[in-house]
Scaffold this motif. Sequence first.
Motif, PDB file in Angstrom:
ATOM      1  N   ILE A  56       0.815  -1.152  -0.096  1.00 42.04           N
ATOM      2  CA  ILE A  56      -0.049  -0.086  -0.094  1.00 42.04           C
ATOM      3  C   ILE A  56       0.812   1.266   0.111  1.00 42.04           C
ATOM      4  O   ILE A  56       0.322   2.326  -0.535  1.00 42.04           O
ATOM      5  CB  ILE A  56      -1.032   0.054   1.304  1.00 42.04           C
ATOM      6  N   PHE A  57       2.213   1.069   0.478  1.00 40.14           N
ATOM      7  CA  PHE A  57       2.765   2.448   0.711  1.00 40.14           C
ATOM      8  C   PHE A  57       3.331   2.852  -0.865  1.00 40.14           C
ATOM      9  O   PHE A  57       3.520   3.958  -1.020  1.00 40.14           O
ATOM     10  CB  PHE A  57       4.220   2.034   1.134  1.00 40.14           C
ATOM     11  N   ALA A  58       3.021   1.809  -1.950  1.00 39.18           N
ATOM     12  CA  ALA A  58       3.390   2.486  -3.161  1.00 39.18           C
ATOM     13  C   ALA A  58       2.403   2.750  -4.025  1.00 39.18           C
ATOM     14  O   ALA A  58       2.498   3.194  -5.084  1.00 39.18           O
ATOM     15  CB  ALA A  58       4.248   1.329  -4.124  1.00 39.18           C
ATOM     16  N   LEU A  59       1.020   2.804  -3.470  1.00 39.28           N
ATOM     17  CA  LEU A  59       0.092   3.176  -4.262  1.00 39.28           C
ATOM     18  C   LEU A  59      -0.173   4.585  -4.892  1.00 39.28           C
ATOM     19  O   LEU A  59      -0.371   4.746  -6.112  1.00 39.28           O
ATOM     20  CB  LEU A  59      -1.635   2.895  -3.360  1.00 39.28           C
ATOM     21  N   SER A  60       0.164   5.576  -4.061  1.00 43.68           N
ATOM     22  CA  SER A  60       0.397   6.732  -4.669  1.00 43.68           C
ATOM     23  C   SER A  60       1.253   6.877  -5.604  1.00 43.68           C
ATOM     24  O   SER A  60       1.133   7.769  -6.263  1.00 43.68           O
ATOM     25  CB  SER A  60       0.355   8.020  -3.377  1.00 43.68           C
ATOM     26  N   TRP A  61       2.541   6.175  -5.535  1.00 42.53           N
ATOM     27  CA  TRP A  61       3.429   6.181  -6.642  1.00 42.53           C
ATOM     28  C   TRP A  61       2.904   5.919  -7.899  1.00 42.53           C
ATOM     29  O   TRP A  61       3.143   6.520  -9.023  1.00 42.53           O
ATOM     30  CB  TRP A  61       4.764   5.295  -6.013  1.00 42.53           C
ATOM     31  N   LEU A  62       2.219   4.718  -7.840  1.00 46.24           N
ATOM     32  CA  LEU A  62       1.834   3.971  -8.963  1.00 46.24           C
ATOM     33  C   LEU A  62       0.667   4.960  -9.770  1.00 46.24           C
ATOM     34  O   LEU A  62       1.166   5.207 -10.854  1.00 46.24           O
ATOM     35  CB  LEU A  62       1.315   2.671  -8.676  1.00 46.24           C
TER      36      LEU A  62
ATOM     37  N   THR B  72      -0.044   7.856  -9.600  1.00 50.17           N
ATOM     38  CA  THR B  72       0.004   9.425  -9.738  1.00 50.17           C
ATOM     39  C   THR B  72       1.257   9.444 -10.833  1.00 50.17           C
ATOM     40  O   THR B  72       1.867  10.531 -11.069  1.00 50.17           O
ATOM     41  CB  THR B  72       0.203  10.234  -8.699  1.00 50.17           C
ATOM     42  N   TRP B  73       1.857   8.184 -11.143  1.00 50.10           N
ATOM     43  CA  TRP B  73       3.173   8.103 -11.781  1.00 50.10           C
ATOM     44  C   TRP B  73       4.073   9.057 -11.011  1.00 50.10           C
ATOM     45  O   TRP B  73       5.007   9.826 -11.561  1.00 50.10           O
ATOM     46  CB  TRP B  73       3.004   8.685 -13.262  1.00 50.10           C
ATOM     47  N   PHE B  74       4.391   8.895  -9.527  1.00 51.72           N
ATOM     48  CA  PHE B  74       4.979   9.705  -8.787  1.00 51.72           C
ATOM     49  C   PHE B  74       4.912  10.874  -8.519  1.00 51.72           C
ATOM     50  O   PHE B  74       5.584  11.812  -7.759  1.00 51.72           O
ATOM     51  CB  PHE B  74       6.489   9.311  -8.984  1.00 51.72           C
ATOM     52  N   GLY B  75       3.870  11.644  -9.292  1.00 50.02           N
ATOM     53  CA  GLY B  75       3.613  13.046  -9.325  1.00 50.02           C
ATOM     54  C   GLY B  75       3.253  13.771  -7.824  1.00 50.02           C
ATOM     55  O   GLY B  75       3.552  14.740  -7.533  1.00 50.02           O
ATOM     56  N   HIS B  76       2.637  12.760  -7.152  1.00 52.71           N
ATOM     57  CA  HIS B  76       2.013  13.252  -5.928  1.00 52.71           C
ATOM     58  C   HIS B  76       3.277  13.339  -4.581  1.00 52.71           C
ATOM     59  O   HIS B  76       3.148  13.989  -3.837  1.00 52.71           O
ATOM     60  CB  HIS B  76       0.738  12.280  -5.306  1.00 52.71           C
ATOM     61  N   VAL B  77       4.270  12.243  -4.975  1.00 52.91           N
ATOM     62  CA  VAL B  77       5.135  12.282  -3.615  1.00 52.91           C
ATOM     63  C   VAL B  77       6.618  13.090  -4.088  1.00 52.91           C
ATOM     64  O   VAL B  77       7.476  13.001  -3.335  1.00 52.91           O
ATOM     65  CB  VAL B  77       5.486  10.716  -3.535  1.00 52.91           C
ATOM     66  N   LEU B  78       6.725  13.477  -5.278  1.00 52.88           N
ATOM     67  CA  LEU B  78       7.992  14.217  -5.752  1.00 52.88           C
ATOM     68  C   LEU B  78       8.062  15.625  -5.816  1.00 52.88           C
ATOM     69  O   LEU B  78       6.789  16.063  -6.374  1.00 52.88           O
ATOM     70  CB  LEU B  78       8.719  13.775  -7.036  1.00 52.88           C
TER      71      LEU B  78
ATOM     72  N   VAL C 205      12.768   0.835  -3.732  1.00 50.15           N
ATOM     73  CA  VAL C 205      12.816  -0.309  -2.519  1.00 50.15           C
ATOM     74  C   VAL C 205      14.248  -0.873  -2.411  1.00 50.15           C
ATOM     75  O   VAL C 205      14.629  -0.851  -1.471  1.00 50.15           O
ATOM     76  CB  VAL C 205      11.527  -1.000  -2.724  1.00 50.15           C
ATOM     77  N   LEU C 206      14.336  -1.386  -3.689  1.00 48.07           N
ATOM     78  CA  LEU C 206      15.893  -2.085  -3.699  1.00 48.07           C
ATOM     79  C   LEU C 206      17.087  -1.158  -3.465  1.00 48.07           C
ATOM     80  O   LEU C 206      17.915  -1.481  -2.748  1.00 48.07           O
ATOM     81  CB  LEU C 206      15.923  -2.746  -4.935  1.00 48.07           C
ATOM     82  N   TYR C 207      16.887   0.259  -3.991  1.00 46.15           N
ATOM     83  CA  TYR C 207      18.016   1.130  -3.577  1.00 46.15           C
ATOM     84  C   TYR C 207      17.990   1.150  -2.055  1.00 46.15           C
ATOM     85  O   TYR C 207      19.086   1.685  -1.655  1.00 46.15           O
ATOM     86  CB  TYR C 207      17.677   2.446  -4.212  1.00 46.15           C
ATOM     87  N   ARG C 208      16.800   1.316  -1.174  1.00 48.21           N
ATOM     88  CA  ARG C 208      16.969   1.572   0.172  1.00 48.21           C
ATOM     89  C   ARG C 208      17.224   0.049   0.890  1.00 48.21           C
ATOM     90  O   ARG C 208      16.501   0.138   2.090  1.00 48.21           O
ATOM     91  CB  ARG C 208      15.526   2.155   0.396  1.00 48.21           C
TER      92      ARG C 208
ATOM     93  N   SER D  71       6.869   4.497   2.957  1.00 45.13           N
ATOM     94  CA  SER D  71       5.886   5.917   2.593  1.00 45.13           C
ATOM     95  C   SER D  71       6.640   7.291   2.305  1.00 45.13           C
ATOM     96  O   SER D  71       6.182   8.148   1.516  1.00 45.13           O
ATOM     97  CB  SER D  71       4.940   5.932   3.695  1.00 45.13           C
ATOM     98  N   GLN D  72       7.803   7.361   3.141  1.00 42.23           N
ATOM     99  CA  GLN D  72       8.546   8.661   2.998  1.00 42.23           C
ATOM    100  C   GLN D  72       9.641   8.686   1.970  1.00 42.23           C
ATOM    101  O   GLN D  72      10.750   8.310   2.201  1.00 42.23           O
ATOM    102  CB  GLN D  72       9.256   9.052   4.392  1.00 42.23           C
ATOM    103  N   ILE D  73       9.227   8.762   0.866  1.00 40.07           N
ATOM    104  CA  ILE D  73      10.071   8.686  -0.441  1.00 40.07           C
ATOM    105  C   ILE D  73      11.197   9.702  -0.375  1.00 40.07           C
ATOM    106  O   ILE D  73      10.909  11.021  -0.270  1.00 40.07           O
ATOM    107  CB  ILE D  73       9.439   8.804  -1.588  1.00 40.07           C
ATOM    108  N   PRO D  74      12.541   9.388  -0.436  1.00 38.10           N
ATOM    109  CA  PRO D  74      13.686  10.321  -0.438  1.00 38.10           C
ATOM    110  C   PRO D  74      13.319  11.239  -1.602  1.00 38.10           C
ATOM    111  O   PRO D  74      13.059  10.747  -2.632  1.00 38.10           O
ATOM    112  CB  PRO D  74      14.904   9.443  -0.522  1.00 38.10           C
ATOM    113  N   GLN D  75      13.723  12.557  -1.435  1.00 38.36           N
ATOM    114  CA  GLN D  75      13.589  13.318  -2.747  1.00 38.36           C
ATOM    115  C   GLN D  75      15.118  13.574  -3.406  1.00 38.36           C
ATOM    116  O   GLN D  75      15.238  14.208  -4.553  1.00 38.36           O
ATOM    117  CB  GLN D  75      13.404  14.926  -2.119  1.00 38.36           C
ATOM    118  N   ASP D  76      16.218  12.893  -2.719  1.00 35.24           N
ATOM    119  CA  ASP D  76      17.230  13.044  -3.411  1.00 35.24           C
ATOM    120  C   ASP D  76      17.857  11.642  -4.014  1.00 35.24           C
ATOM    121  O   ASP D  76      18.840  11.446  -4.169  1.00 35.24           O
ATOM    122  CB  ASP D  76      18.430  13.414  -2.342  1.00 35.24           C
ATOM    123  N   LEU D  77      16.784  10.983  -4.658  1.00 30.59           N
ATOM    124  CA  LEU D  77      17.291   9.830  -5.352  1.00 30.59           C
ATOM    125  C   LEU D  77      18.232   9.964  -6.677  1.00 30.59           C
ATOM    126  O   LEU D  77      17.876  10.942  -7.207  1.00 30.59           O
ATOM    127  CB  LEU D  77      15.956   9.007  -5.675  1.00 30.59           C
TER     128      LEU D  77
END
Length: 393
Positions: free
Chosen positions: A206-212, A214-220, A249-252, A271-277
Amino acid sequence: MARRSPPRNGVGGHDFDSKKKRKVAEIYQALNSDPIDVATLRRMAISEGGLLTDEIRCKVWPKLLSVNTDDLPPLPGKELREDNKDYQQVLLDVRRSLRRFPPGMPDDQREGLQEELIDIILHVLKRNPQLHYYQGYHDIVVTFLLVVGDRLATALVEKLSTHHLRDFMDPTMDNTKHILNYLMPIIDQVNPKVHDFMQSAEVGTIFALSWLITWFGHVLSDFRHVVRLYDFFLACHPLMPIYFAAVIVLYREQEVLDCECDMASVHHLLSQIPQDLPYETLISRAGDLFVQFPPSELAREAAQQQAERTAASTFKDFELASVQQRPDTVLRRRFRERLRAEERTESILAKPRTNRLVKLAVMGLTVALGAAALAVVKSALEWAPKFELQIFP
């Protein structure tokens, strides 16, 4: 509304500028070809830096979606708001979308764009009554609006909604949940340790739902990163966002493994996606993962009768209707070239374990079809996530 990257100085900056100029020239050469060289445009969108500027995106995005810019629909009218069942929810979501607009934008300009955003959404929904609005859809539409303007955005969003986003716009979330279930099998193929830890924590997906959706638009928070991902996703298969979620996820990995092994702790962390990926590195790795574990090849082994309802299965028809649009071919060619350059003969990502052949066969089925495969094996595998959690903060 192009966003400029910080200037680069010295020798490295000169090399970067030269590389950028060569890429721009190659993009315009592809655009001016007869017929248009869509395969090259896909390669440019996938490769480092993406499409570089919004001016170029205005020209290339329509080609990637096979939208004829000479025959655009008229601008939506305000009459769409009358007796529209979605209007109030769309209005609420758009009013909450302030942070999706560039900081410092004058209020009157932002408010005008918000009105255009509402009209685009309602127009697409009215023309396609089989589609159902979902919270987060506006995060995708606003990205197109800011990059290409309202009229072209209307055409692009309509094509995207009936193809790449189709599963998210079903009456229920069943297909969306099934697509989320691609995540854990991909992670398991690459890093069984992380997979098993997440399974033990019962964190679900579920942590990845908003990523998917919104194509990550909501979280970046940085719009440059958002449009870079949109370049990538538009040039690829509809399932690429879930591959990109997997590589995040694999990067983290170390952060995940250092976390308390319980659902709340792991969910909070992810759920707290890093902004400096390292976006370019992750984009490249997602493309490689897709080539190594392609849904199209595995889909042939699965039941097709239910696959017809998913965007993944209809993508083949979309490709055939598009001139020279072969994103999977582009990715495979790129992957082979990188392997030859590195003189590797073995997998660069997968870390197989012994006694896993049967499990991997079932998981491969899941990676391939998502909604279709899970409809077949859901009762046995019980991978469906729980949806009680708050999706959008």
